[in-house]
Design a protein around this motif. Structure first.
Motif, PDB file in Angstrom:
ATOM      1  N   TRP A 180      40.848  43.256  54.243  1.00  0.00           N
ATOM      2  CA  TRP A 180      40.712  42.854  52.829  1.00  0.00           C
ATOM      3  C   TRP A 180      39.463  43.053  52.070  1.00  0.00           C
ATOM      4  CZ3 TRP A 180      37.840  39.349  49.842  1.00  0.00           C
ATOM      5  CH2 TRP A 180      38.589  38.630  48.769  1.00  0.00           C
ATOM      6  N   SER A 215      39.798  47.085  51.135  1.00  0.00           N
ATOM      7  CA  SER A 215      40.675  46.921  50.409  1.00  0.00           C
ATOM      8  C   SER A 215      40.223  46.634  48.787  1.00  0.00           C
ATOM      9  CB  SER A 215      41.871  46.170  50.536  1.00  0.00           C
ATOM     10  OG  SER A 215      42.509  46.758  51.622  1.00  0.00           O
ATOM     11  N   ARG A 216      39.396  45.512  48.910  1.00  0.00           N
ATOM     12  CA  ARG A 216      38.745  45.094  47.442  1.00  0.00           C
ATOM     13  C   ARG A 216      37.816  46.300  46.857  1.00  0.00           C
ATOM     14  NH1 ARG A 216      35.584  39.217  45.633  1.00  0.00           N
ATOM     15  NH2 ARG A 216      36.056  39.910  43.524  1.00  0.00           N
ATOM     16  N   LEU A 231      41.576  43.617  43.338  1.00  0.00           N
ATOM     17  CA  LEU A 231      42.859  42.999  44.144  1.00  0.00           C
ATOM     18  C   LEU A 231      43.721  42.134  42.934  1.00  0.00           C
ATOM     19  CD1 LEU A 231      41.594  42.045  47.670  1.00  0.00           C
ATOM     20  CD2 LEU A 231      42.988  43.959  47.030  1.00  0.00           C
ATOM     21  N   TYR A 241      51.065  43.121  51.651  1.00  0.00           N
ATOM     22  CA  TYR A 241      49.845  43.900  50.932  1.00  0.00           C
ATOM     23  C   TYR A 241      48.797  42.855  50.678  1.00  0.00           C
ATOM     24  CZ  TYR A 241      53.178  47.602  49.481  1.00  0.00           C
ATOM     25  OH  TYR A 241      53.958  48.682  49.672  1.00  0.00           O
ATOM     26  N   TRP A 242      47.411  43.031  50.491  1.00  0.00           N
ATOM     27  CA  TRP A 242      46.653  42.494  50.278  1.00  0.00           C
ATOM     28  C   TRP A 242      46.517  41.971  48.884  1.00  0.00           C
ATOM     29  CZ3 TRP A 242      44.565  39.900  54.073  1.00  0.00           C
ATOM     30  CH2 TRP A 242      44.098  40.537  55.424  1.00  0.00           C
ATOM     31  N   ASP A 270      47.610  37.454  52.161  1.00  0.00           N
ATOM     32  CA  ASP A 270      48.392  38.779  51.821  1.00  0.00           C
ATOM     33  C   ASP A 270      49.693  38.109  51.348  1.00  0.00           C
ATOM     34  OD1 ASP A 270      50.349  39.526  54.180  1.00  0.00           O
ATOM     35  OD2 ASP A 270      49.025  38.569  55.054  1.00  0.00           O
ATOM     36  N   ARG A 298      47.366  47.453  49.971  1.00  0.00           N
ATOM     37  CA  ARG A 298      46.819  46.625  48.923  1.00  0.00           C
ATOM     38  C   ARG A 298      47.396  46.811  47.726  1.00  0.00           C
ATOM     39  NH1 ARG A 298      43.738  50.905  50.215  1.00  0.00           N
ATOM     40  NH2 ARG A 298      43.190  52.416  48.726  1.00  0.00           N
TER      41      ARG A 298
END
Length: 331
Positions: free
Chosen positions: A210, A213-214, A224, A248-249, A299, A323
């Motif tokens: 997470w 991904s951010r 996000l 998906y995040w 998520d 993501r």
């Protein structure tokens, strides 16, 4: 060939007397001239003179029919005989030339029909080989032309793509984002992003934690995704690649206070709208919304007809998901 000349001379060799005792009527004592012909034959630079008495003289020993076979003297040659010999020589020459021509034609005609057939076939094969060589050359040239055209077509496509990209870039720089445009995604958003209601959205294909991904979303100029309406949720359902359910995040976390789920902009998660469906986590202790500590990031499980929320560990490699990023259109 002998050169024949005729030189006739008339000479009076004497007087022939006719007596009473000689036979013949009408004899007289008159003097008769005796005529001789002198023929000069030139052969090999030698001249032979033949003196022939007049054939009219029956008493002359050299008259026709009275020639002695044992006599080795040359035969008298008259102009008529010389002409005949000349014609004979010409005829022999003509016959010799004709024979020579016939011989040459015979030698040339000695080629058998089989040899002629083989010769013709060889010529045809040679002609076909030449034509085949020319054909191969032509095909090779055509192949080169095709390769050249393909290269030019590739270059043209590249040029057109570069031009289109440049136009899009210029339109973006000029702030010409038109939501009603048919290619609104390309004009208003970066490559691979989708436009909706003033924002651009990106579904990743790779998986990360997470937090990682951010960071990727922030590096792309966004964050996000924050879902703030049913219309936005419906757009995400329609835009998700593929048809099955995937995780998906999203930008939802309770890291500040356990159980207090807030979006990244500080907005509190509202459980009142019915489009939110927060299922019980696998390790939920139950009662009073007591979620296990450490699972502070959320998520979404999404498909074209499904949506659910889950809490996950934020920075553990065992939880790597795709993501959804969002960014505002600045044009």
């Amino acid at each position: 060939m002998a050169a024949i000349y005729s030189n006739v001379k008339f000479k009076n060799k004497g007087v022939r007397e006719t007596g009473d005792g000689e036979s013949g009527e009408g004899s007289s004592n008159t003097n008769d001239e005796i005529i001789y012909s002198e023929v000069r034959i030139v052969q090999s630079d030698k001249t032979v003179v033949v003196t022939t008495p007049n054939a009219a003289d029956p008493s002359h020993p050299n008259r026709p029919g009275s020639h002695d076979p044992a006599d080795s003297s040359p035969e008298a040659v008259t102009p008529a005989l010389a002409k005949q010999r000349l014609l004979l020589c010409c005829l022999c020459a003509v016959l010799f030339a004709a024979g020579l021509i016939v011989t040459v034609l015979y030698v040339l005609g000695k080629i058998s029909p089989e040899e002629k057939f083989v010769s013709e076939k060889v010529k045809i094969i040679e002609q076909l080989q030449t034509e085949n060589t020319n054909l191969n050359t032509t095909l090779e040239e055509k192949g080169k032309i095709i390769d050249q055209l393909q290269t030019e077509n590739t270059n043209l496509n590249t040029t057109l793509k570069e031009r289109d990209d440049k136009i899009k870039q210029l339109e973006k720089e000029k702030g010409t984002c038109d939501p009603k445009s048919q290619n609104v995604d390309e004009i208003c958003c970066a490559v691979g992003w989708k436009y909706f209601s003033g924002k651009c959205y990106f579904f990743s294909g790779d998986t990360k934690t997470w937090i990682a991904s951010r960071d990727e979303c922030l590096a792309a100029g966004g964050d996000l995704v924050i879902i703030s309406s049913l219309e936005e949720l419906d757009f995400l359902k329609r835009s998700k690649p593929g048809s099955g359910r995937e995780h998906y995040w999203i930008g939802l976390s309770d890291a500040v206070k356990e159980g207090d789920w807030r979006w990244l902009d500080g907005t509190k998660l509202n459980n009142t709208p019915r489009y939110w469906k927060v299922p019980e986590p696998d390790n939920w202790k139950g009662g009073n919304n007591e979620y296990p500590e450490g699972e502070n990031c959320s998520d979404m499980e999404i498909s074209s007809s499904h949506f659910s929320l889950y809490d996950r560990l934020c920075d553990e490699q065992i939880v790597n998901l795709k993501r959804v990023c969002e960014a505002k259109v600045s044009k």
